[in-house]
Design a protein around this motif. Sequence first.
Motif, PDB file in Angstrom:
ATOM      1  N   ARG A 283      -8.030  -2.715  -1.899  1.00 48.27           N
ATOM      2  CA  ARG A 283      -6.840  -2.630  -1.457  1.00 48.27           C
ATOM      3  C   ARG A 283      -5.787  -1.715  -2.356  1.00 48.27           C
ATOM      4  O   ARG A 283      -5.391  -0.510  -2.134  1.00 48.27           O
ATOM      5  CB  ARG A 283      -5.917  -3.791  -0.954  1.00 48.27           C
ATOM      6  CG  ARG A 283      -6.669  -4.165   0.121  1.00 48.27           C
ATOM      7  CD  ARG A 283      -6.084  -5.492   0.949  1.00 48.27           C
ATOM      8  NE  ARG A 283      -6.246  -5.759   2.310  1.00 48.27           N
ATOM      9  CZ  ARG A 283      -5.190  -5.687   3.139  1.00 48.27           C
ATOM     10  NH1 ARG A 283      -3.940  -5.549   2.853  1.00 48.27           N
ATOM     11  NH2 ARG A 283      -5.782  -5.841   4.406  1.00 48.27           N
TER      12      ARG A 283
ATOM     13  N   PHE B 155      -7.839   0.191   5.455  1.00 49.10           N
ATOM     14  CA  PHE B 155      -7.151  -0.749   4.860  1.00 49.10           C
ATOM     15  C   PHE B 155      -6.948  -1.989   5.452  1.00 49.10           C
ATOM     16  O   PHE B 155      -6.944  -3.094   5.141  1.00 49.10           O
ATOM     17  CB  PHE B 155      -5.922  -0.058   4.126  1.00 49.10           C
ATOM     18  CG  PHE B 155      -4.952  -0.766   3.448  1.00 49.10           C
ATOM     19  CD1 PHE B 155      -5.246  -0.913   1.901  1.00 49.10           C
ATOM     20  CD2 PHE B 155      -3.909  -1.809   3.938  1.00 49.10           C
ATOM     21  CE1 PHE B 155      -4.518  -1.700   1.051  1.00 49.10           C
ATOM     22  CE2 PHE B 155      -3.228  -2.555   3.050  1.00 49.10           C
ATOM     23  CZ  PHE B 155      -3.478  -2.534   1.786  1.00 49.10           C
TER      24      PHE B 155
ATOM     25  N   PHE C 238       0.961  -1.217   0.034  1.00 51.19           N
ATOM     26  CA  PHE C 238       0.107   0.142   0.033  1.00 51.19           C
ATOM     27  C   PHE C 238       0.904   1.136  -0.004  1.00 51.19           C
ATOM     28  O   PHE C 238       0.670   2.087  -0.882  1.00 51.19           O
ATOM     29  CB  PHE C 238      -0.986  -0.153   1.215  1.00 51.19           C
ATOM     30  CG  PHE C 238      -1.493   1.340   1.573  1.00 51.19           C
ATOM     31  CD1 PHE C 238      -2.837   1.378   0.959  1.00 51.19           C
ATOM     32  CD2 PHE C 238      -1.094   2.361   2.227  1.00 51.19           C
ATOM     33  CE1 PHE C 238      -3.500   2.570   1.192  1.00 51.19           C
ATOM     34  CE2 PHE C 238      -1.654   3.436   2.615  1.00 51.19           C
ATOM     35  CZ  PHE C 238      -3.180   3.863   1.952  1.00 51.19           C
TER      36      PHE C 238
ATOM     37  N   HIS D 127      -7.687  -9.515   2.976  1.00 49.92           N
ATOM     38  CA  HIS D 127      -6.458  -9.635   2.015  1.00 49.92           C
ATOM     39  C   HIS D 127      -7.052 -10.023   0.572  1.00 49.92           C
ATOM     40  O   HIS D 127      -6.595  -9.574  -0.472  1.00 49.92           O
ATOM     41  CB  HIS D 127      -5.314 -10.469   2.453  1.00 49.92           C
ATOM     42  CG  HIS D 127      -4.570  -9.850   3.613  1.00 49.92           C
ATOM     43  ND1 HIS D 127      -3.614  -8.952   3.086  1.00 49.92           N
ATOM     44  CD2 HIS D 127      -4.603 -10.049   4.903  1.00 49.92           C
ATOM     45  CE1 HIS D 127      -3.092  -8.449   4.695  1.00 49.92           C
ATOM     46  NE2 HIS D 127      -3.591  -9.295   5.306  1.00 49.92           N
TER      47      HIS D 127
END
Length: 156
Positions: free
Chosen positions: A89, A78, A6, A83
């Motif tokens: 994301r 986030f 990220f 995942h």
Amino acid sequence: MSILVFGVISVAVIIFDQWSKQYVQSHMLPGMSIPVVDNIFHITYVLNPGAAFGILENQQMLFIVIALIMLGLTVYFFKQIPHKFRLIRLGLSLLAGGAVGNVIDRVQTGYVIDFFDFRIWPVFNVADIAIVTGVSCVIYTLIFMSFPNENQEKSR
């Protein structure tokens, strides 16, 4: 995608955005336009005191506060996103990088530096592309991905 990825994506957007704006600033004067494809695509140096389409001109503090709140919420949420939702994301990473890129402009100059000019659309920049792409990734995922609802969870 991890918080590290990220950060890498967000920083890459910020660097490319700021580099492109610096390049335009150092090679052009405000209002100057260079045709790339005549009457279709130009590089036009614009100092935008507003938001999208120039709305809310000269409300820099409002834009900075909103962007910082959104950035904080983005980082917070986030971590909450499973995942498996990589596209959300990725979208948040792009959104964060774009928001920071435009905030840097607002803090340094009081304007956002725009330069991509397709003549049928307001002039925009790399940060704007990242923001729109990021929001599109989030919306796409929310519309087309399946999420377990409470009834499905309780029946298991």
